[in-house]
Design a protein around this motif. Structure first.
Motif, PDB file in Angstrom:
ATOM      1  N   GLN A  33       0.803  -1.235   0.000  1.00  0.00           N
ATOM      2  CA  GLN A  33       0.000   0.000   0.000  1.00  0.00           C
ATOM      3  C   GLN A  33       0.832   1.279   0.000  1.00  0.00           C
ATOM      4  O   GLN A  33       0.477   2.240  -0.679  1.00  0.00           O
ATOM      5  CB  GLN A  33      -0.938  -0.017   1.203  1.00  0.00           C
ATOM      6  CG  GLN A  33      -1.926   1.121   1.228  1.00  0.00           C
ATOM      7  CD  GLN A  33      -2.943   0.936   2.342  1.00  0.00           C
ATOM      8  OE1 GLN A  33      -3.881   0.174   2.199  1.00  0.00           O
ATOM      9  NE2 GLN A  33      -2.730   1.621   3.444  1.00  0.00           N
TER      10      GLN A  33
ATOM     11  N   ASP B 128       4.000   0.220   4.479  1.00  0.00           N
ATOM     12  CA  ASP B 128       2.714  -0.307   4.941  1.00  0.00           C
ATOM     13  C   ASP B 128       2.285  -1.331   3.900  1.00  0.00           C
ATOM     14  O   ASP B 128       1.889  -0.980   2.791  1.00  0.00           O
ATOM     15  CB  ASP B 128       1.649   0.797   5.091  1.00  0.00           C
ATOM     16  CG  ASP B 128       0.336   0.238   5.637  1.00  0.00           C
ATOM     17  OD1 ASP B 128       0.280  -0.978   5.912  1.00  0.00           O
ATOM     18  OD2 ASP B 128      -0.638   1.011   5.782  1.00  0.00           O
TER      19      ASP B 128
ATOM     20  N   GLU C 115       4.586  -2.159   8.417  1.00  0.00           N
ATOM     21  CA  GLU C 115       3.227  -2.202   8.978  1.00  0.00           C
ATOM     22  C   GLU C 115       2.405  -3.280   8.280  1.00  0.00           C
ATOM     23  O   GLU C 115       2.516  -3.452   7.063  1.00  0.00           O
ATOM     24  CB  GLU C 115       2.595  -0.820   8.775  1.00  0.00           C
ATOM     25  CG  GLU C 115       1.172  -0.677   9.257  1.00  0.00           C
ATOM     26  CD  GLU C 115       0.643   0.746   8.984  1.00  0.00           C
ATOM     27  OE1 GLU C 115       1.441   1.705   9.016  1.00  0.00           O
ATOM     28  OE2 GLU C 115      -0.559   0.881   8.728  1.00  0.00           O
ATOM     29  N   ASP C 116       1.572  -3.946   9.035  1.00  0.00           N
ATOM     30  CA  ASP C 116       0.686  -5.000   8.515  1.00  0.00           C
ATOM     31  C   ASP C 116       1.377  -5.886   7.476  1.00  0.00           C
ATOM     32  O   ASP C 116       0.890  -6.044   6.346  1.00  0.00           O
ATOM     33  CB  ASP C 116      -0.595  -4.379   7.925  1.00  0.00           C
ATOM     34  CG  ASP C 116      -1.607  -3.987   9.011  1.00  0.00           C
ATOM     35  OD1 ASP C 116      -1.369  -4.294  10.199  1.00  0.00           O
ATOM     36  OD2 ASP C 116      -2.640  -3.383   8.668  1.00  0.00           O
TER      37      ASP C 116
ATOM     38  N   LEU D 154      -0.510   1.097  15.349  1.00  0.00           N
ATOM     39  CA  LEU D 154      -1.060   2.282  14.704  1.00  0.00           C
ATOM     40  C   LEU D 154      -2.318   2.660  15.479  1.00  0.00           C
ATOM     41  O   LEU D 154      -3.149   1.796  15.767  1.00  0.00           O
ATOM     42  CB  LEU D 154      -1.415   1.964  13.247  1.00  0.00           C
ATOM     43  CG  LEU D 154      -1.304   3.157  12.305  1.00  0.00           C
ATOM     44  CD1 LEU D 154       0.162   3.503  12.093  1.00  0.00           C
ATOM     45  CD2 LEU D 154      -1.952   2.875  10.963  1.00  0.00           C
TER      46      LEU D 154
ATOM     47  N   LYS E 298      -5.663   4.719  15.409  1.00  0.00           N
ATOM     48  CA  LYS E 298      -6.612   5.453  14.556  1.00  0.00           C
ATOM     49  C   LYS E 298      -7.904   5.648  15.342  1.00  0.00           C
ATOM     50  O   LYS E 298      -8.620   4.663  15.619  1.00  0.00           O
ATOM     51  CB  LYS E 298      -6.914   4.641  13.293  1.00  0.00           C
ATOM     52  CG  LYS E 298      -5.755   4.529  12.302  1.00  0.00           C
ATOM     53  CD  LYS E 298      -6.114   3.514  11.224  1.00  0.00           C
ATOM     54  CE  LYS E 298      -5.215   3.601  10.000  1.00  0.00           C
ATOM     55  NZ  LYS E 298      -5.444   2.447   9.091  1.00  0.00           N
TER      56      LYS E 298
ATOM     57  N   LYS F 103       1.443   9.500  11.336  1.00  0.00           N
ATOM     58  CA  LYS F 103       1.364   9.174   9.904  1.00  0.00           C
ATOM     59  C   LYS F 103       0.124   9.860   9.341  1.00  0.00           C
ATOM     60  O   LYS F 103      -0.976   9.661   9.848  1.00  0.00           O
ATOM     61  CB  LYS F 103       1.240   7.656   9.736  1.00  0.00           C
ATOM     62  CG  LYS F 103       1.282   7.204   8.293  1.00  0.00           C
ATOM     63  CD  LYS F 103       1.301   5.678   8.174  1.00  0.00           C
ATOM     64  CE  LYS F 103      -0.090   5.120   8.047  1.00  0.00           C
ATOM     65  NZ  LYS F 103      -0.151   3.763   7.477  1.00  0.00           N
TER      66      LYS F 103
HETATM   67 MG    MG Z   1      -2.119   0.555   7.446  1.00  0.00          MG
END
Ligand code: MG
Ligand code: 2PG
Length: 424
Positions: A167, A247, A290-291, A340, A342, A393
Motif C-alpha cells: 500500500q 505499509d 506495517e501489517d 497504529l 486510529k 502518519k
Molecule cells: Mg495501514
C-alpha cells in the motif's frame, strides 16, 4: 458563569475522497462554535468499529453509492443531542454518556462515525473552556513532544488502484533536528520522486488518495530501490538521515491462506511471503513495516518477529484496530512491537487514548494515524502531540487535508515549548 453546551448538531459533509462523512458541531453558551469531522479508511480492518452508512435505500443515497451517513447524523441529532444540551463540555463525561447510549464493542447502535464526531468535538470544546490548545489539554505542563512524521511517497494497493501490491512506501526523517527540518527533507524527497519518476516515463501529476505517487513499479524491491535513490539524490543519507517505512496492508491481498501478488501474478504461502519481506528488510534501509501479514494470521506475525535480521519496528494496524482486546493478545504473543492508533477504528477519544497508554505501558511504539479519506481538520496533530505518541502518519505532503496536520505541527513547534520526538 459556567459555560454549557447550548446547541449540538450533526451534519453530513464530504471527505477528501468526495464521500459523505459525519461532522459534529457544538455551540457553547459563551458563543463559541466547535466542529469535528471524522475520517474514513479504504483498507479497513474487519475488527474496526462500525462506520454506519445508509446503503442504497433511497435515490438520493444511491447517488452516493450507498455511502451517505444520514442515519449516523440522525443518531447525533435525535439520540445524542438531548443528552448533551445544557451540560458543561467535559470530554470524559461526554464519552461516558456515549458509552451508556451504546456499549456495544463496535458502536453498532449509534455508529462509530456518530460517536467519534461527538467525542472529538467534546474534547475540542473541553480544551476551549480551559483556554488551552487540544495538545495542552492532554499535557498542561512541560515541553510538548512533536511526533516524528512517517510520510507517504509511493502509494499502491487500495489507495492507488493497485499500482503496487503493497500500500505505501514511506520515509521517516529520523536524523532531522527539528520537525520543520524533517518535513523539509521529506518534501524534497517527494518532489524528487515526481521528477525522477517523470523522467522514467511514469505519470507523476496524478496522485493517490493520500497525495502519494502511484508509480506502477513491477516489484516492491524496485520501489524501495527507487525511493532510496531519491533520498540520495537530494543529498541525504539513507539509514543516517532518512529511512524507509512500508505499509504492506497485507489483509487486502490475503486469500485462502495465501498472499497474492497481483503485479507478478503469483501466490505465496505465509512462509514464502515472510521470506520475501525478510529479504526486503535485509536489502533496503527499512526501519518500520506495517501489517506485513493479514489481520488474523497471528502465527505469521509471531514467527516474523522472531526471524527479523535486525530490530525494526513492526506495526499492527488491521491487526490491532486500536482495540484493547486485540492489543492484549498481541502483547502476550509478541506479535508486533508497535501499534497504529486510529481514533475511528475505536470510536471514542478517551478509549483511543487508553489503547495508546496501554501500548506505551507495555513498551510498544505508538503511531497516531490519519485515514486515506480525511478532512481539513487538524485535531489529529494535537492528539499525537498531547498524547506523546512519538510518531504520526498523515499521508503525503500533497493535499490540504494532509498539510492541515503537518502545518499544525509546524505551528506547535513554532509557538510552544517543544522537543522533537526521537523514536529511532
Ligand atoms: Mg495501514
Ligand atoms: C492505513 C491507512 C492510512 P486506510 O492503512 O494505514 O494509510 O489507510 O485509511 O485506507 O485504512
Amino acid at each position: 458563569m459556567t459555560t454549557v453546551i447550548s446547541n449540538f448538531q450533526g451534519i453530513q459533509v464530504l471527505d477528501s475522497r468526495g464521500r459523505p462523512t459525519v461532522c459534529a458541531r457544538m455551540m457553547l453558551s459563551d458563543g463559541s462554535v466547535h466542529k469535528a469531522t471524522v475520517p474514513s479508511g479504504a483498507s479497513t480492518g474487519a475488527h474496526e468499529a462500525l462506520e454506519l452508512r445508509d446503503g442504497e435505500t433511497e435515490i438520493s443515497e444511491k447517488l452516493f453509492l450507498g455511502k451517505s451517513v444520514h442515519q449516523a447524523v440522525s443518531n447525533i441529532n435525535e439520540i445524542i443531542r438531548p443528552r448533551l444540551l445544557k451540560l458543561e463540555p467535559n470530554s470524559e463525561k461526554i464519552d461516558a454518556i456515549l458509552h451508556e447510549l451504546d456499549s456495544t464493542s463496535r458502536h453498532e447502535i449509534l455508529g462509530a462515525n456518530a460517536t467519534l464526531a461527538t467525542s472529538l468535538v467534546g474534547a475540542i470544546a473541553s480544551a476551549h473552556v480551559r483556554k488551552v490548545s487540544l495538545a495542552r489539554f492532554y499535557q498542561p505542563h512541560g515541553a510538548l513532544k512533536i511526533p516524528m512524521p512517517m510520510v507517504n511517497i509511493l502509494s499502491g494497493g487500495a489507495h492507488a488502484a493497485g499500482a503496487l501490491d503493497i500500500q505505501d512506501v514511506l520515509v521517516i526523517p529520523h536524523g532531522a533536528k527539528t520537525f520543520a527540518q524533517g518535513l523539509t527533507w521529506v518534501s524534497a524527497i517527494r518532489e524528487k520522486a515526481a521528477e525522477l519518476g517523470a523522467s522514467d516515463g511514469f505519470m507523476t501529476n496524478l496522485v493517490a488518495d493520500e497525495g502519494g505517487l502511484g508509480l506502477p513499479f513491477a516489484s516492491s524491491d524496485m520501489a524501495c530501490g527507487f525511493i532510496t535513490h531519491c533520498i540520495e539524490s537530494v543529498g541525504l543519507n539513507p539509514r543516517v538521515d532518512v529511512s524507509l517505512a512500508l505499509d504492506i496492508a497485507a489483509t487486502q491481498f490475503y486469500k485462502d491462506e495465501k498472499y497474492e501478488s497481483r503485479s507478478q501474478g503469483l501466490q505465496y504461502t505465509p512462509e514464502q511471503w515472510s521470506q520475501l519481506l525478510l529479504a526486503l528488510v535485509a536489502t533496503h534501509p527499512i526501519i518500520s513495516i506495517e501489517d506485513p501479514f493479514a489481520e488474523d494470521d497471528w502465527d505469521s506475525w509471531e514467527l516474523f518477529m522472531k526471524q527479523l535480521p535486525r530490530p525494526i519496528q513492526v506495526v499492527g494496524d488491521d491487526l490491532f484496530t486500536t482495540n484493547t482486546r486485540r492489543l492484549s493478545r498481541g502483547i502476550k504473543g509478541r506479535s508486533a512491537n508497535a501499534i497504529l492508533i486510529k481514533p475511528n477504528q475505536n470510536g471514542l477519544v478517551t478509549s483511543t487514548h487508553d489503547v495508546l497508554t496501554q501500548a506505551q505501558y507495555s513498551g510498544l511504539g505508538t503511531i497516531v494515524s490519519a485515514r486515506s479519506g480525511e478532512s481539513e481538520d487538524s485535531w489529529l496533530a494535537d492528539l499525537a502531540t498531547g498524547w506523546n505518541a512519538g510518531q504520526i502518519k498523515v499521508g503525503s505532503t500533497h493535499g490540504s487535508e494532509r498539510t492541515a496536520k503537518w502545518n499544525r505541527l509546524l505551528e506547535l513547534e513554532a509557538t510552544e515549548e517543544t522537543v522533537f520526538s526521537k523514536p529511532f
